[in-house]
Write an enzyme that holds these catalytic residues in place. Structure first.
Site, short mmCIF file in Angstrom:
data_model
loop_
_atom_site.label_atom_id
_atom_site.label_comp_id
_atom_site.label_asym_id
_atom_site.label_seq_id
_atom_site.Cartn_x
_atom_site.Cartn_y
_atom_site.Cartn_z
N GLY A 13 -13.36 -2.77 0.69
CA GLY A 13 -13.36 -1.52 -0.07
C GLY A 13 -13.38 -1.77 -1.56
O GLY A 13 -12.80 -1.02 -2.35
N GLY A 16 -14.35 1.00 -4.09
CA GLY A 16 -13.67 2.30 -3.99
C GLY A 16 -12.79 2.58 -5.20
O GLY A 16 -12.82 1.84 -6.20
N GLN A 17 -12.01 3.65 -5.12
CA GLN A 17 -11.20 4.08 -6.27
C GLN A 17 -10.27 2.97 -6.75
O GLN A 17 -10.22 2.67 -7.95
CB GLN A 17 -10.38 5.33 -5.91
CG GLN A 17 -9.63 5.91 -7.10
CD GLN A 17 -8.50 6.85 -6.72
OE1 GLN A 17 -8.08 6.91 -5.55
NE2 GLN A 17 -7.99 7.58 -7.69
N ASP A 57 -18.33 -4.42 7.16
CA ASP A 57 -17.88 -3.23 7.88
C ASP A 57 -16.63 -3.72 8.61
O ASP A 57 -16.72 -4.56 9.50
CB ASP A 57 -18.98 -2.80 8.85
CG ASP A 57 -18.50 -1.71 9.79
OD1 ASP A 57 -17.30 -1.36 9.76
OD2 ASP A 57 -19.33 -1.21 10.57
N TYR A 147 -5.03 10.06 9.39
CA TYR A 147 -4.84 9.08 8.32
C TYR A 147 -3.39 8.58 8.31
O TYR A 147 -3.13 7.37 8.28
CB TYR A 147 -5.20 9.73 6.97
CG TYR A 147 -4.97 8.86 5.75
CD1 TYR A 147 -5.68 7.68 5.56
CD2 TYR A 147 -4.05 9.26 4.77
CE1 TYR A 147 -5.48 6.91 4.42
CE2 TYR A 147 -3.85 8.49 3.64
CZ TYR A 147 -4.57 7.32 3.47
OH TYR A 147 -4.37 6.56 2.35
N LYS A 151 -1.83 4.93 9.11
CA LYS A 151 -1.06 4.16 8.12
C LYS A 151 0.27 3.68 8.72
O LYS A 151 0.69 2.55 8.47
CB LYS A 151 -0.84 5.00 6.85
CG LYS A 151 -2.09 5.13 6.01
CD LYS A 151 -2.52 3.77 5.47
CE LYS A 151 -3.90 3.75 4.87
NZ LYS A 151 -4.33 2.42 4.45
N ILE A 177 -3.19 8.53 -6.24
CA ILE A 177 -3.53 7.65 -7.37
C ILE A 177 -4.51 8.38 -8.30
O ILE A 177 -5.55 8.87 -7.87
CB ILE A 177 -4.15 6.32 -6.88
CG1 ILE A 177 -3.20 5.60 -5.89
CG2 ILE A 177 -4.49 5.42 -8.06
CD1 ILE A 177 -1.87 5.17 -6.46
N1 SER Z 1 -4.41 9.84 -1.80
C1 SER Z 1 -4.35 9.84 -0.36
C2 SER Z 1 -4.92 11.08 0.20
O1 SER Z 1 -4.83 12.09 -0.45
C3 SER Z 1 -2.94 9.68 0.09
O2 SER Z 1 -2.66 8.33 0.25
O3 SER Z 1 -5.41 11.06 1.28
#
Ligand code: SER
Length: 321
Positions: A13, A16-17, A57, A147, A151, A177
């Site tokens: 990743g 990514g951000q 991937d 999600y 996690k 973030i």
């Molecule tokens: N920034 C993430 C989200 O909004 C949370 O870990 O999915």
């Protein structure tokens, strides 16, 4: 068991951000030739030119193995993930990328005896049964999103790999973030980034969360600092491994709006909460990060007003209206 012997890093990743800002810092520390960018699809990114890169991937373990072999990797920062809102649109993909992907990374780490692995978790690991204010390090989790579920699974799996197989895997429960280099995608906390672009470009923003929805947040420089500090910490000082609470600030869209208003006085905000409100309502408002502070000296640098000033300063130069 590992010490600080990291020499060659793979970042999944990487574009990514978080990856796009962690990679330059890793290059400064370890040398640009020693940071390999794992990217899902080839993109035009500035950082690609002077660093080795490879298409990865994470749902395909062979690709991770091949990259580790080819580049002689000893440490992985595993950032590839599907975020909360995107995960609710396609929970099957979120399972594959977040759970199978993490399992694959951990398996490669075990088989290839890697020095260290970073597997981030999130405030999304908590759920509506969790105490929402000053959420403890150890508490009820029960997340309600795919999600969040992925996690918690990642945290448990990573801890298992530490205790069972001696894989030195570490991770943080990242708050939302906020950053100005690469946009986040598919998250519930994304409003806190989008708002700045709209405030500067259009002087108005329609927020997808209610005005009083308080969530834990963190500015990117603190996110990078927390990540690197945890990875550098002496293993003996760590009471936890893949699941450290870290906090920096907590605010609602209204708090953020008022802070931006101090610098952009004609900025306007409107509220149109959507499906993401339910996700935000299931997450903590603030976190108890005293274990991170005690074990590896965690301390954030940016307050809400410092973050807002810096974001507007940086983005005003970047955005041409
Ligand atoms: N920034 C993430 C989200 O909004 C949370 O870990 O999915």
């Amino acid at each position: 068991m590992s010490k600080n012997l990291t020499k060659k890093i793979l970042v999944t990743g990487a574009t990514g951000q978080i990856g796009s800002e962690l990679v330059p810092e890793l290059k400064k520390i370890y040398g640009k030739e020693n940071v390999v960018l794992g990217i899902h699809k080839r993109k035009n990114v500035d950082d690609l030119e002077d660093s080795p890169s490879t298409v990865i991937d994470v749902t395909n373990k062979n690709l991770i193995e091949d990259a580790v072999q080819e580049f002689d990797i000893d440490t992985i920062y595993h950032l590839a993930a599907i975020l909360s809102a995107a995960g609710e649109k396609d929970p099957w993909l979120a399972w594959k990328v977040n759970i199978d992907g993490t399992y694959n990374v951990l398996e490669v780490a075990r088989e290839k005896k890697l020095v260290k692995v970073f597997c981030p978790s999130s405030i999304a690991a908590f759920g509506p049964d969790t105490p929402r204010v000053n959420t403890p390090q150890i508490t009820v989790m029960n997340p309600k999103t795919m999600y969040g579920l992925s996690k918690v699974t990642g945290e448990l799996l990573a801890n298992y790999y530490f205790y069972k197989f001696n894989v030195d895997v570490r991770g943080l429960r990242y708050p939302g973030i906020i950053s100005n280099k690469t946009l986040p995608g598919g998250g519930t906390t994304d409003y806190a980034v989008e708002i700045f672009y709209e405030a500067i470009k259009n002087k108005k923003y329609v927020c997808f969360l209610k005005s009083d929805t308080v969530l834990p947040m963190m500015y990117m420089p603190d996110c990078i600092k927390a990540t690197l500090n945890l990875m550098d910490a002496e293993i003996q000082s760590l009471r936890y491994h893949s699941d450290y609470n870290v906090a920096a600030m907590s605010f609602s869209p209204d708090d953020l709006f008022k802070e931006i208003l101090k610098i952009i006085p004609d900025f306007k905000i409107y509220y149109n909460p959507d499906h993401r409100q339910k996700i935000a309502d299931s997450w903590p408002q603030s976190l108890d990060d005293s274990s991170a502070r005690k074990d590896w000296g965690w301390k954030p640098d940016f307050t809400l007003s410092e973050m807002v000033k810096d974001m507007i300063n940086v983005l005003s130069k970047k955005i041409t209206i």
